[in-house]
Design a protein around this motif. Structure first.
Motif, PDB file in Angstrom:
ATOM      1  N   MET A 269      50.269  38.388  42.988  1.00 49.62           N
ATOM      2  CA  MET A 269      50.449  39.792  43.364  1.00 49.62           C
ATOM      3  C   MET A 269      49.149  40.566  43.255  1.00 49.62           C
ATOM      4  N   ALA A 270      48.320  40.227  42.284  1.00 51.68           N
ATOM      5  CA  ALA A 270      47.004  40.869  42.183  1.00 51.68           C
ATOM      6  C   ALA A 270      46.156  40.538  43.402  1.00 51.68           C
ATOM      7  N   LEU A 271      46.226  39.291  43.871  1.00 50.64           N
ATOM      8  CA  LEU A 271      45.494  38.896  45.068  1.00 50.64           C
ATOM      9  C   LEU A 271      45.998  39.670  46.284  1.00 50.64           C
ATOM     10  N   GLN A 272      47.325  39.828  46.376  1.00 55.36           N
ATOM     11  CA  GLN A 272      47.893  40.576  47.492  1.00 55.36           C
ATOM     12  C   GLN A 272      47.497  42.057  47.439  1.00 55.36           C
ATOM     13  N   ALA A 273      47.245  42.553  46.232  1.00 55.35           N
ATOM     14  CA  ALA A 273      46.821  43.946  46.077  1.00 55.35           C
ATOM     15  C   ALA A 273      45.349  44.143  46.422  1.00 55.35           C
ATOM     16  N   GLY A 274      44.628  43.037  46.655  1.00 60.71           N
ATOM     17  CA  GLY A 274      43.232  43.145  47.068  1.00 60.71           C
ATOM     18  C   GLY A 274      42.217  42.773  46.012  1.00 60.71           C
ATOM     19  N   ALA A 275      42.677  42.256  44.878  1.00 60.21           N
ATOM     20  CA  ALA A 275      41.745  41.861  43.822  1.00 60.21           C
ATOM     21  C   ALA A 275      41.080  40.528  44.162  1.00 60.21           C
ATOM     22  N   GLU A 276      39.849  40.365  43.717  1.00 57.67           N
ATOM     23  CA  GLU A 276      39.171  39.081  43.826  1.00 57.67           C
ATOM     24  C   GLU A 276      39.714  38.133  42.758  1.00 57.67           C
ATOM     25  N   ARG A 277      39.848  36.865  43.120  1.00 58.99           N
ATOM     26  CA  ARG A 277      40.395  35.905  42.150  1.00 58.99           C
ATOM     27  C   ARG A 277      39.561  35.872  40.868  1.00 58.99           C
ATOM     28  N   SER A 278      38.254  35.986  41.003  1.00 57.76           N
ATOM     29  CA  SER A 278      37.382  35.934  39.832  1.00 57.76           C
ATOM     30  C   SER A 278      37.556  37.145  38.920  1.00 57.76           C
ATOM     31  N   ALA A 279      38.203  38.200  39.444  1.00 57.85           N
ATOM     32  CA  ALA A 279      38.407  39.429  38.664  1.00 57.85           C
ATOM     33  C   ALA A 279      39.766  39.467  37.985  1.00 57.85           C
ATOM     34  N   ILE A 280      40.554  38.398  38.142  1.00 60.44           N
ATOM     35  CA  ILE A 280      41.925  38.374  37.626  1.00 60.44           C
ATOM     36  C   ILE A 280      42.017  37.481  36.398  1.00 60.44           C
ATOM     37  N   HIS A 281      42.680  37.981  35.389  1.00 59.06           N
ATOM     38  CA  HIS A 281      42.951  37.201  34.179  1.00 59.06           C
ATOM     39  C   HIS A 281      44.328  37.582  33.678  1.00 59.06           C
ATOM     40  N   VAL A 282      45.107  36.615  33.222  1.00 61.40           N
ATOM     41  CA  VAL A 282      46.419  36.892  32.640  1.00 61.40           C
ATOM     42  C   VAL A 282      46.410  36.450  31.184  1.00 61.40           C
ATOM     43  N   GLY A 283      46.607  37.420  30.285  1.00 58.50           N
ATOM     44  CA  GLY A 283      46.684  37.130  28.859  1.00 58.50           C
ATOM     45  C   GLY A 283      48.121  37.225  28.374  1.00 58.50           C
ATOM     46  N   SER A 284      48.328  37.027  27.089  1.00 63.92           N
ATOM     47  CA  SER A 284      49.660  37.170  26.509  1.00 63.92           C
ATOM     48  C   SER A 284      49.536  37.516  25.038  1.00 63.92           C
ATOM     49  N   GLU A 285      50.624  38.059  24.511  1.00 63.53           N
ATOM     50  CA  GLU A 285      50.669  38.285  23.064  1.00 63.53           C
ATOM     51  C   GLU A 285      51.090  36.986  22.388  1.00 63.53           C
ATOM     52  N   ALA A 286      51.175  36.998  21.073  1.00 61.25           N
ATOM     53  CA  ALA A 286      51.331  35.759  20.307  1.00 61.25           C
ATOM     54  C   ALA A 286      52.610  34.989  20.625  1.00 61.25           C
ATOM     55  N   GLU A 287      53.683  35.680  20.973  1.00 56.56           N
ATOM     56  CA  GLU A 287      54.947  35.000  21.283  1.00 56.56           C
ATOM     57  C   GLU A 287      54.912  34.330  22.649  1.00 56.56           C
ATOM     58  N   GLY A 288      53.988  34.763  23.513  1.00 55.83           N
ATOM     59  CA  GLY A 288      53.963  34.260  24.886  1.00 55.83           C
ATOM     60  C   GLY A 288      55.072  34.820  25.743  1.00 55.83           C
ATOM     61  N   VAL A 289      55.726  35.879  25.279  1.00 57.98           N
ATOM     62  CA  VAL A 289      56.854  36.481  25.990  1.00 57.98           C
ATOM     63  C   VAL A 289      56.409  37.660  26.844  1.00 57.98           C
ATOM     64  N   ASN A 290      55.421  38.401  26.392  1.00 64.56           N
ATOM     65  CA  ASN A 290      54.830  39.484  27.182  1.00 64.56           C
ATOM     66  C   ASN A 290      53.499  39.007  27.745  1.00 64.56           C
ATOM     67  N   LEU A 291      53.382  39.026  29.064  1.00 73.01           N
ATOM     68  CA  LEU A 291      52.133  38.688  29.728  1.00 73.01           C
ATOM     69  C   LEU A 291      51.395  39.975  30.090  1.00 73.01           C
ATOM     70  N   PHE A 292      50.068  39.861  30.255  1.00 73.02           N
ATOM     71  CA  PHE A 292      49.249  41.022  30.596  1.00 73.02           C
ATOM     72  C   PHE A 292      48.300  40.639  31.732  1.00 73.02           C
ATOM     73  N   LEU A 293      48.536  41.247  32.878  1.00 74.87           N
ATOM     74  CA  LEU A 293      47.688  41.044  34.037  1.00 74.87           C
ATOM     75  C   LEU A 293      46.469  41.952  33.921  1.00 74.87           C
ATOM     76  N   HIS A 294      45.284  41.352  33.863  1.00 71.41           N
ATOM     77  CA  HIS A 294      44.031  42.088  33.825  1.00 71.41           C
ATOM     78  C   HIS A 294      43.360  41.971  35.186  1.00 71.41           C
ATOM     79  N   VAL A 295      43.015  43.095  35.774  1.00 70.79           N
ATOM     80  CA  VAL A 295      42.296  43.109  37.044  1.00 70.79           C
ATOM     81  C   VAL A 295      41.028  43.917  36.878  1.00 70.79           C
ATOM     82  N   ARG A 296      39.895  43.263  36.970  1.00 67.54           N
ATOM     83  CA  ARG A 296      38.611  43.941  36.880  1.00 67.54           C
ATOM     84  C   ARG A 296      38.258  44.507  38.258  1.00 67.54           C
ATOM     85  N   VAL A 297      37.896  45.762  38.284  1.00 70.54           N
ATOM     86  CA  VAL A 297      37.634  46.445  39.560  1.00 70.54           C
ATOM     87  C   VAL A 297      36.136  46.446  39.845  1.00 70.54           C
TER      88      VAL A 297
END
Length: 297
Positions: A269-297
């Motif tokens: 979805m980040a790619l579809q929004a126009g982000a470069e693949r190299s600018a995308i990172h997905v992190g998570s909290e310790a449980e691995g239940v909440n993910l965090f999409l990081h998009v560097r602009v």
């Protein structure tokens, strides 16, 4: 109801005993998984499920976490107060339901929400180590307890925050929590789809909003967030993982529905929004239940 008597009898005994003890959590979770599967298969009717839900105590449970989730006193799931109750590990003063609140707080989804607050604090404090000042846009800011904890640990003048929140009750609550740093925090009462700004921010953060949206809205809104971000800045979007072990319990007993997503889906979805693949990172909290999409602009 085609569900075998064994899991139902187990659940009824737990209810009779006033809730589960910690060693019973794993078995009880399996019981809820079984009930959920039977309901989805059509072997349990909506009426039978409703009767089962009310077997917990009906309206008398309103003071509990589960009761609050089911009652939706502000008209929507995941409201600011339930999030803050999870942050604080609130337990009902009604002794009949203490065990149920403890059970709820022990669920991976609740642990993930608390970890989400820690993830936010860590993200902001790490960013402040790299630059002297930050401009933050916090969308669907809810109770903003995470923000208050950040300000308590930094030089407040280094962080300027705009909180956009659709619920005036949430703003009133958050404003009180952040009263000590009112000069640094602006609250905007606005639906995010009607919000417009010419300001750009170092970080655009939204942790508990996008998992209520379908993919098309997610992508559309992510594009807007990217436009509100300074070059070199970052958009960070929280979303529950499709590996959330608490999903069936949330849906079955709390009617709390989310769009659960994988790392791959968030990246796409980040790619579809126009982000470069190299600018995308997905992190998570310790449980691995909440993910965090990081998009560097």
């Amino acid at each position: 109801m085609k569900l075998s008597n064994e899991p139902l009898a187990y659940l009824q005994q737990i209810i009779k005993n006033g809730g589960p003890e910690a060693p019973q959590y794993e078995t009880l979770n399996r019981v809820f998984e079984t009930i959920s599967a039977e309901f989805k298969a059509g072997n349990i009717s909506a009426e039978e499920l409703d009767a089962l839900q009310h077997g917990f105590g009906g309206h008398t449970m309103d003071s509990t976490i589960l009761g609050h989730v089911r009652a939706k006193p502000f008209g929507y799931a995941g409201d600011f107060l339930i999030i803050d109750k999870i942050y604080r590990e609130h337990v009902s003063a009604d002794a009949r339901f203490e065990k149920w609140d403890s059970f709820w707080h022990g669920q991976p989804a609740c642990k993930a929400v608390r970890n989400r607050k820690d993830y936010f604090i860590r993200t902001i404090t790490q960013a402040l180590r790299k630059q002297p000042c930050l401009q933050l846009l916090n969308v669907a800011s809810g109770p903003a307890r995470d923000l208050a904890e950040v300000y308590a640990d930094i030089e407040p003048q280094r962080l300027r925050t705009v909180c956009v929140e659709a619920d005036q009750h949430a703003i009133n609550y958050a404003r009180e929590l952040n009263e000590a740093h009112a000069a640094q925090v602006e609250f905007v009462h606005q639906n995010i789809f009607r919000y417009h700004t010419t300001m750009q921010h170092d970080i655009v953060w939204s942790a508990g909003l996008f998992d209520y949206f379908d993919d098309d809205i997610f992508i559309k809104l992510l594009r807007r967030f990217m436009a509100w971000t300074k070059p070199g800045g970052e958009v960070i979007i929280g979303n529950f993982s499709d590996q959330n072990p608490t999903q069936n319990f949330m849906e079955l007993m709390g009617e709390w529905y989310l769009h659960h997503r994988s790392t791959a889906a968030l990246t796409d979805m980040a790619l579809q929004a126009g982000a470069e693949r190299s600018a995308i990172h997905v992190g998570s909290e310790a449980e691995g239940v909440n993910l965090f999409l990081h998009v560097r602009v």
